[in-house]
Every structure is written in structure tokens, then in C-alpha cells.
Motif scaffolding. Structure first.
Motif, PDB file in Angstrom:
ATOM      1  N   ARG A  26       0.810  -1.217   0.000  1.00  0.00           N
ATOM      2  CA  ARG A  26       0.000   0.000   0.000  1.00  0.00           C
ATOM      3  C   ARG A  26       0.843   1.268   0.000  1.00  0.00           C
ATOM      4  O   ARG A  26       0.387   2.318  -0.455  1.00  0.00           O
ATOM      5  CB  ARG A  26      -0.937  -0.010   1.213  1.00  0.00           C
ATOM      6  CG  ARG A  26      -2.133  -0.940   1.041  1.00  0.00           C
ATOM      7  CD  ARG A  26      -2.963  -1.002   2.301  1.00  0.00           C
ATOM      8  NE  ARG A  26      -4.201  -1.746   2.089  1.00  0.00           N
ATOM      9  CZ  ARG A  26      -5.024  -2.114   3.067  1.00  0.00           C
ATOM     10  NH1 ARG A  26      -4.754  -1.797   4.323  1.00  0.00           N
ATOM     11  NH2 ARG A  26      -6.128  -2.777   2.778  1.00  0.00           N
ATOM     12  N   ARG A  27       2.056   1.192   0.514  1.00  0.00           N
ATOM     13  CA  ARG A  27       2.918   2.382   0.562  1.00  0.00           C
ATOM     14  C   ARG A  27       3.495   2.744  -0.798  1.00  0.00           C
ATOM     15  O   ARG A  27       3.933   3.867  -1.019  1.00  0.00           O
ATOM     16  CB  ARG A  27       4.069   2.171   1.555  1.00  0.00           C
ATOM     17  CG  ARG A  27       3.676   2.272   3.006  1.00  0.00           C
ATOM     18  CD  ARG A  27       4.899   2.509   3.875  1.00  0.00           C
ATOM     19  NE  ARG A  27       5.870   1.446   3.740  1.00  0.00           N
ATOM     20  CZ  ARG A  27       5.921   0.368   4.538  1.00  0.00           C
ATOM     21  NH1 ARG A  27       5.034   0.227   5.518  1.00  0.00           N
ATOM     22  NH2 ARG A  27       6.841  -0.556   4.375  1.00  0.00           N
ATOM     23  N   GLU A  28       3.544   1.777  -1.703  1.00  0.00           N
ATOM     24  CA  GLU A  28       4.175   1.988  -3.004  1.00  0.00           C
ATOM     25  C   GLU A  28       3.151   2.516  -4.013  1.00  0.00           C
ATOM     26  O   GLU A  28       2.132   1.869  -4.258  1.00  0.00           O
ATOM     27  CB  GLU A  28       4.800   0.687  -3.509  1.00  0.00           C
ATOM     28  CG  GLU A  28       5.902   0.144  -2.627  1.00  0.00           C
ATOM     29  CD  GLU A  28       7.116   1.060  -2.598  1.00  0.00           C
ATOM     30  OE1 GLU A  28       7.471   1.592  -3.666  1.00  0.00           O
ATOM     31  OE2 GLU A  28       7.694   1.231  -1.511  1.00  0.00           O
ATOM     32  N   HIS A  29       3.426   3.665  -4.601  1.00  0.00           N
ATOM     33  CA  HIS A  29       2.477   4.303  -5.511  1.00  0.00           C
ATOM     34  C   HIS A  29       2.220   3.474  -6.766  1.00  0.00           C
ATOM     35  O   HIS A  29       1.120   3.549  -7.348  1.00  0.00           O
ATOM     36  CB  HIS A  29       2.975   5.690  -5.917  1.00  0.00           C
ATOM     37  CG  HIS A  29       3.079   6.649  -4.765  1.00  0.00           C
ATOM     38  ND1 HIS A  29       2.005   6.964  -3.962  1.00  0.00           N
ATOM     39  CD2 HIS A  29       4.133   7.346  -4.272  1.00  0.00           C
ATOM     40  CE1 HIS A  29       2.378   7.832  -3.039  1.00  0.00           C
ATOM     41  NE2 HIS A  29       3.669   8.073  -3.193  1.00  0.00           N
ATOM     42  N   GLU A  30       3.208   2.700  -7.219  1.00  0.00           N
ATOM     43  CA  GLU A  30       3.048   1.936  -8.450  1.00  0.00           C
ATOM     44  C   GLU A  30       2.464   0.550  -8.207  1.00  0.00           C
ATOM     45  O   GLU A  30       2.295  -0.224  -9.150  1.00  0.00           O
ATOM     46  CB  GLU A  30       4.393   1.818  -9.161  1.00  0.00           C
ATOM     47  CG  GLU A  30       4.932   3.157  -9.648  1.00  0.00           C
ATOM     48  CD  GLU A  30       6.260   3.012 -10.366  1.00  0.00           C
ATOM     49  OE1 GLU A  30       6.848   1.915 -10.306  1.00  0.00           O
ATOM     50  OE2 GLU A  30       6.704   3.987 -10.990  1.00  0.00           O
ATOM     51  N   LEU A  31       2.171   0.231  -6.948  1.00  0.00           N
ATOM     52  CA  LEU A  31       1.587  -1.060  -6.612  1.00  0.00           C
ATOM     53  C   LEU A  31       0.169  -0.872  -6.086  1.00  0.00           C
ATOM     54  O   LEU A  31      -0.123   0.113  -5.404  1.00  0.00           O
ATOM     55  CB  LEU A  31       2.431  -1.781  -5.549  1.00  0.00           C
ATOM     56  CG  LEU A  31       3.911  -1.967  -5.833  1.00  0.00           C
ATOM     57  CD1 LEU A  31       4.572  -2.731  -4.705  1.00  0.00           C
ATOM     58  CD2 LEU A  31       4.151  -2.657  -7.169  1.00  0.00           C
ATOM     59  N   ARG A  32      -0.690  -1.823  -6.405  1.00  0.00           N
ATOM     60  CA  ARG A  32      -2.052  -1.797  -5.880  1.00  0.00           C
ATOM     61  C   ARG A  32      -2.357  -3.156  -5.257  1.00  0.00           C
ATOM     62  O   ARG A  32      -2.222  -4.190  -5.917  1.00  0.00           O
ATOM     63  CB  ARG A  32      -3.056  -1.494  -6.984  1.00  0.00           C
ATOM     64  CG  ARG A  32      -4.519  -1.484  -6.505  1.00  0.00           C
ATOM     65  CD  ARG A  32      -5.428  -0.930  -7.581  1.00  0.00           C
ATOM     66  NE  ARG A  32      -5.078   0.461  -7.875  1.00  0.00           N
ATOM     67  CZ  ARG A  32      -5.464   1.113  -8.980  1.00  0.00           C
ATOM     68  NH1 ARG A  32      -6.178   0.483  -9.888  1.00  0.00           N
ATOM     69  NH2 ARG A  32      -5.120   2.366  -9.171  1.00  0.00           N
ATOM     70  N   LEU A  33      -2.755  -3.149  -3.994  1.00  0.00           N
ATOM     71  CA  LEU A  33      -3.070  -4.392  -3.293  1.00  0.00           C
ATOM     72  C   LEU A  33      -4.447  -4.891  -3.724  1.00  0.00           C
ATOM     73  O   LEU A  33      -5.459  -4.223  -3.510  1.00  0.00           O
ATOM     74  CB  LEU A  33      -3.037  -4.176  -1.779  1.00  0.00           C
ATOM     75  CG  LEU A  33      -3.298  -5.427  -0.931  1.00  0.00           C
ATOM     76  CD1 LEU A  33      -2.136  -6.408  -1.081  1.00  0.00           C
ATOM     77  CD2 LEU A  33      -3.504  -5.056   0.532  1.00  0.00           C
ATOM     78  N   VAL A  34      -4.472  -6.079  -4.325  1.00  0.00           N
ATOM     79  CA  VAL A  34      -5.738  -6.687  -4.731  1.00  0.00           C
ATOM     80  C   VAL A  34      -6.418  -7.299  -3.510  1.00  0.00           C
ATOM     81  O   VAL A  34      -7.607  -7.094  -3.269  1.00  0.00           O
ATOM     82  CB  VAL A  34      -5.505  -7.765  -5.803  1.00  0.00           C
ATOM     83  CG1 VAL A  34      -6.814  -8.448  -6.177  1.00  0.00           C
ATOM     84  CG2 VAL A  34      -4.847  -7.160  -7.032  1.00  0.00           C
ATOM     85  N   ALA A  35      -5.652  -8.075  -2.736  1.00  0.00           N
ATOM     86  CA  ALA A  35      -6.163  -8.698  -1.519  1.00  0.00           C
ATOM     87  C   ALA A  35      -4.989  -9.280  -0.747  1.00  0.00           C
ATOM     88  O   ALA A  35      -3.926  -9.556  -1.316  1.00  0.00           O
ATOM     89  CB  ALA A  35      -7.188  -9.786  -1.834  1.00  0.00           C
ATOM     90  N   ALA A  36      -5.211  -9.479   0.554  1.00  0.00           N
ATOM     91  CA  ALA A  36      -4.234 -10.147   1.410  1.00  0.00           C
ATOM     92  C   ALA A  36      -4.925 -11.376   1.990  1.00  0.00           C
ATOM     93  O   ALA A  36      -5.826 -11.253   2.817  1.00  0.00           O
ATOM     94  CB  ALA A  36      -3.760  -9.211   2.520  1.00  0.00           C
ATOM     95  N   CYS A  37      -4.522 -12.554   1.533  1.00  0.00           N
ATOM     96  CA  CYS A  37      -5.240 -13.792   1.867  1.00  0.00           C
ATOM     97  C   CYS A  37      -4.422 -14.676   2.800  1.00  0.00           C
ATOM     98  O   CYS A  37      -3.195 -14.736   2.708  1.00  0.00           O
ATOM     99  CB  CYS A  37      -5.556 -14.572   0.598  1.00  0.00           C
ATOM    100  SG  CYS A  37      -6.499 -13.627  -0.616  1.00  0.00           S
ATOM    101  N   GLN A  38      -5.133 -15.419   3.660  1.00  0.00           N
ATOM    102  CA  GLN A  38      -4.469 -16.313   4.607  1.00  0.00           C
ATOM    103  C   GLN A  38      -4.677 -17.791   4.279  1.00  0.00           C
ATOM    104  O   GLN A  38      -4.024 -18.635   4.885  1.00  0.00           O
ATOM    105  CB  GLN A  38      -4.967 -16.038   6.030  1.00  0.00           C
ATOM    106  CG  GLN A  38      -4.409 -14.766   6.639  1.00  0.00           C
ATOM    107  CD  GLN A  38      -4.754 -14.632   8.116  1.00  0.00           C
ATOM    108  OE1 GLN A  38      -5.847 -14.193   8.461  1.00  0.00           O
ATOM    109  NE2 GLN A  38      -3.824 -15.009   8.979  1.00  0.00           N
ATOM    110  N   THR A  39      -5.547 -18.113   3.339  1.00  0.00           N
ATOM    111  CA  THR A  39      -5.793 -19.511   2.984  1.00  0.00           C
ATOM    112  C   THR A  39      -5.727 -19.698   1.478  1.00  0.00           C
ATOM    113  O   THR A  39      -5.914 -18.756   0.709  1.00  0.00           O
ATOM    114  CB  THR A  39      -7.179 -19.986   3.469  1.00  0.00           C
ATOM    115  OG1 THR A  39      -8.196 -19.325   2.712  1.00  0.00           O
ATOM    116  CG2 THR A  39      -7.359 -19.693   4.955  1.00  0.00           C
ATOM    117  N   ARG A  40      -5.486 -20.945   1.067  1.00  0.00           N
ATOM    118  CA  ARG A  40      -5.406 -21.247  -0.362  1.00  0.00           C
ATOM    119  C   ARG A  40      -6.742 -21.017  -1.058  1.00  0.00           C
ATOM    120  O   ARG A  40      -6.775 -20.522  -2.184  1.00  0.00           O
ATOM    121  CB  ARG A  40      -4.921 -22.681  -0.582  1.00  0.00           C
ATOM    122  CG  ARG A  40      -5.941 -23.751  -0.307  1.00  0.00           C
ATOM    123  CD  ARG A  40      -5.488 -25.100  -0.826  1.00  0.00           C
ATOM    124  NE  ARG A  40      -4.441 -25.652   0.023  1.00  0.00           N
ATOM    125  CZ  ARG A  40      -4.676 -26.442   1.066  1.00  0.00           C
ATOM    126  NH1 ARG A  40      -5.915 -26.737   1.397  1.00  0.00           N
ATOM    127  NH2 ARG A  40      -3.686 -26.940   1.766  1.00  0.00           N
TER     128      ARG A  40
END
Length: 229
Positions: A26-40
């Protein structure tokens, strides 16, 4: 680095590590977080439905190595780059991960290394930790220039062992998918090898490489020469 937005999916079972990844992206302007997942299952659901360019994938989720999940992602979206992350000390694990995805990081990677790895993977480059021995198949890591020149003169067009293996299967009429299944690599890895072969022999398209390989059979003379010796 690329100026376009890179959509990143993170997969990590440890809540603290997952939060760190989430904040880093989230801190990087050129990156966008789609999701942060904990399971397959959660990761596969998001991966299937959303736009994803790069996946940061913790290999060991709840004590299980997720080779099958990684392979499934490659089957669903071959163009998406997957960076495998692991704390495993056994060098065979990083090497297997690299063979599958051409992108591996250790759990000890710094934030700067992770961000660079995302950009490199998105750009089509290999990702490998500088503190680990070079993965198998990287001829430049353990051979001198003279050794490499000698090896290249022994095979057509200076092809590597991995490229020769793929070319022989292309000569037999195998598709990229069939080759990937036969030698246990991703289709993306096979396409990278065919691209390297095409660059060395001077061909623009994969279709041209198929026709060239079948018509000229450049490995036949090499095999005969080896047998005669």
C-alpha cells in the motif's frame, strides 16, 4: 521500473507477516493491493475473479507446502508472475520454486528487495536471492567465460541444456502445455525457454520455431556426432 500500476495479491498464513506485506504494498504508488489472503481457497477465489499481475505466495501455509496451488494458479492465468516466499533452509526447495516460477525470495528479504522483486517479476525478469547459491541451470554462476564458450561450441547455436531439452520436444511436435507437463515446469517457464531459443536462432514467432525445428532437425547431427565419439 514500470510506470504502470502493478496489481499484487499476497498469500501468507501468519497475521503479522500478512499485515506487513499489506502495508508494504500500500505504501508503493506503483503497486495496488488486490487482496491479502491467509488460505489457499481464499487466494484462489480472488485470483480467479480479480485482475492480478504479481502474487507474493508463502509456500508453507499452515504447515502444508502449496506446490499444487501454485501450479493451479499457473494453469488458470499463465501470464501472472508468482513470487514464491519461504523460510525453508533446504536449498532444493528454493530451486524447485525457481524452476516452477522463475521467482523466489526468502522470508528474510528486506522491504526494498520485495518491492524490487515485484517490479522485476512484472517486467519478466527472474527473481533469486543474492545470498543463496545460484539455481541449477544458471551457467554463468559457476563457470568461467572460457567454459561457457566451450560448452556453447559443442551444441547448436549455444543452446543451454534446458533449451536443448525443450527443442527436442518441439521437434517431436509437442505443444508448450505438453512440454510443461512432461518436464514438470510451468507453461510460462517453457515459453521463456522457447523465447530464448528463438532469439538465438533468429526467429520471431513460436510457430516459426516449430517449423524450423521439424524441417532442419538441428539436433540430429549433434546426436550422431556424440554417438560416433
Amino acid at each position: 521500473m514500470s510506470s504502470s500500476i502493478i496489481h499484487v495479491l499476497t498469500v501468507e498464513d501468519q497475521a503479522l507477516a500478512l499485515e506487513g506485506m499489506r502495508n508494504l504494498v500500500r505504501r508503493e504508488h506503483e503497486l495496488r493491493l488486490v487482496a491479502a489472503c491467509q488460505t489457499r481457497d481464499e487466494a484462489l477465489a480472488v485470483f480467479t475473479k480479480e485482475q492480478v499481475d504479481v502474487v507474493l505466495f508463502d509456500l508453507d501455509l499452515y504447515g502444508m507446502r502449496e506446490w499444487r496451488t501454485i501450479r493451479r494458479m499457473q494453469e488458470l492465468k499463465p501470464a501472472v508472475r508468482i513470487i514464491v516466499i519461504s523460510a525453508v533452509q533446504d536449498i532444493d526447495v528454493p530451486r524447485k520454486a525457481f524452476e516452477m516460477t522463475r521467482a523466489f525470495l526468502t522470508k528474510h528479504a528486506s522491504n526494498q528487495e520485495i518491492v524490487k522483486a515485484i517490479h522485476d517479476a512484472y517486467s519478466g525478469k527472474d527473481v533469486w536471492p543474492s545470498n543463496l547459491p545460484a539455481p541449477a541451470g544458471d551457467e554463468t554462476s559457476s563457470k568461467s567465460k572460457a567454459d561457457i564458450d566451450s560448452d556453447e561450441s559443442a551444441v547448436p547455436y549455444g543452446l543451454s541444456a534446458g533449451e536443448l531439452e525443450v527443442l527436442r520436444l518441439l521437434q517431436d511436435g509437442k505443444s508448450v502445455a505438453e512440454i510443461a507437463d512432461m518436464i514438470h515446469l510451468s507453461e510460462w517457464a517453457i515459453r521463456k525457454r522457447t523465447e530464448a531459443i528463438r532469439n538465438k536462432v533468429g526467429l520471431a514467432k513460436l510457430r516459426d520455431l516449430y517449423l524450423w525445428a521439424v524441417k532442419n532437425r538441428p539436433l540430429d547431427n549433434t546426436s550422431e556426432s556424440t554417438d560416433s565419439n
